[in-house]
Design an enzyme around this catalytic site. Sequence first.
Site, PDB file in Angstrom:
ATOM      1  N   ASP A 115     -45.528  22.621  19.424  1.00 44.09           N
ATOM      2  CA  ASP A 115     -45.289  24.058  19.357  1.00 44.09           C
ATOM      3  C   ASP A 115     -44.579  24.550  20.614  1.00 44.09           C
ATOM      4  O   ASP A 115     -45.180  24.623  21.690  1.00 44.09           O
ATOM      5  CB  ASP A 115     -46.636  24.769  19.180  1.00 44.09           C
ATOM      6  CG  ASP A 115     -46.497  26.284  19.066  1.00 44.09           C
ATOM      7  OD1 ASP A 115     -45.344  26.785  19.016  1.00 44.09           O
ATOM      8  OD2 ASP A 115     -47.533  26.971  19.027  1.00 44.09           O
ATOM      9  N   TYR A 243     -29.818  42.036   7.667  1.00 40.51           N
ATOM     10  CA  TYR A 243     -29.806  41.136   8.810  1.00 40.51           C
ATOM     11  C   TYR A 243     -29.645  41.904  10.122  1.00 40.51           C
ATOM     12  O   TYR A 243     -30.629  42.195  10.800  1.00 40.51           O
ATOM     13  CB  TYR A 243     -28.708  40.071   8.668  1.00 40.51           C
ATOM     14  CG  TYR A 243     -28.915  38.948   9.651  1.00 40.51           C
ATOM     15  CD1 TYR A 243     -29.751  37.885   9.337  1.00 40.51           C
ATOM     16  CD2 TYR A 243     -28.328  38.972  10.915  1.00 40.51           C
ATOM     17  CE1 TYR A 243     -29.988  36.866  10.251  1.00 40.51           C
ATOM     18  CE2 TYR A 243     -28.546  37.967  11.830  1.00 40.51           C
ATOM     19  CZ  TYR A 243     -29.374  36.916  11.499  1.00 40.51           C
ATOM     20  OH  TYR A 243     -29.621  35.927  12.408  1.00 40.51           O
ATOM     21  N   THR A 284     -28.216  26.729   6.473  1.00 45.39           N
ATOM     22  CA  THR A 284     -29.357  26.188   7.203  1.00 45.39           C
ATOM     23  C   THR A 284     -30.632  26.496   6.433  1.00 45.39           C
ATOM     24  O   THR A 284     -30.641  27.328   5.531  1.00 45.39           O
ATOM     25  CB  THR A 284     -29.466  26.786   8.617  1.00 45.39           C
ATOM     26  OG1 THR A 284     -29.779  28.190   8.504  1.00 45.39           O
ATOM     27  CG2 THR A 284     -28.162  26.620   9.389  1.00 45.39           C
TER      28      THR A 284
END
Length: 404
Positions: A115, A243, A284
């Site tokens: 992490d 966005y 992606t």
Amino acid sequence: MTEHVVSSRSRGFLFLDSHPAGCARLVQDMWQAVPEPAPDGRTDEAPVALVIGSSAGYGLAATIAGLARAGIRGIGVSFERAPGRRTATAGWYRTATTAELAAKAGRDFVFLNGDAFSDEMKDQVADLLEQRFDGRLDHLVYSVAAPRRTDPDTGVTYASVLKPIGETYRTKTLVFDSEGSPEVTTVETGPAEGDDIEQTVAVMGGTDWARWIDHLAGRDLLAQGFATVALTYIGSPLTAAIYRQGTIGAAKAHLEQTARDLNDRLAKEVGGRALTSVNGAAVTQSSTAIPGIALYVGLLRGVLDDAMVPPIAQLTQLWDQLTGTAPLDVDDEGRVRLDTWELTPAVQEAVAERWQTATTDTISTLAALDWFTTRVQQLYGFAVPGIDYTAPVETDVPWPHHAT
């Protein structure tokens, strides 16, 4: 041995397994696409770099371009699932191949799995920099896309959301039915409520990037002239409401303000600088989750075809600028712009015209659908030329080992 045939079962754009051989071939192809460096970077004086988010998307491109073009040494950090009942994640297999290629090229590069938001990982990286890399860091590339982040100080876990700000957002989007046929539909997303904006900024803004700099500076690990860059995206007016003007956009604005703050600080402390790099559109794992982005990228490819600049080429340009091979090219807000090929008026006008006329009946003539679906499958190692998907393949691939 745990060889078996890996099939490409999926739920929409999410695949249940990843193909090790396909992932390996894609990494090899990316490495081969990087131009040879002019100077030989394989010396003890090669720059030491840290790439946070090194296993996927633009972070993977940053890692490969840095290794192959700039000759970097250093560390890559990512968070991937090991093989078990299912295959490992695609990023696990991509990392294994990247490590093999780095070793063959003589690059001393360590890959850590964990992490990146945690202080434990920051300590592990700092220890490695001290013990293995002369106690110095020349470059830090930050490319983290995660749905949640736990604050190490408070233990509070924040969750990011994809929502517009102020009003409901309706947009066209591209989906594929169970038979793989394309459909152009309309989706509706309600506006941000409560602390949605604050939560998203806490995950995807600049807080963790700044915390990394604080942590490494506190251990006196930043070299003179240290440069750090966070990868970001602006995108088209067609997707701006969800966005750039939505909750994600608020996080990106915070990231850019963080860059300005860090830049002032680093200039004073180590003669360094902090930047954001605005990259162009790409397929992606994170971008396919955003409403309208799949349609936009498919149309963009339909307009540009091979003139669409892949991530590995963009990140090669970025490393050339970071290392001084090419002049640093920034806009009025101090951002490196690697997306200019996408946002020219002529390109955006052509995409907008196709967007307006896109329907289920017309989409196959307007968008590069075969290219798009292939790229989605390749995120998981499928649809890669030269791979026999009927043959059993070893799935129990170990994480790259590094000698202490």
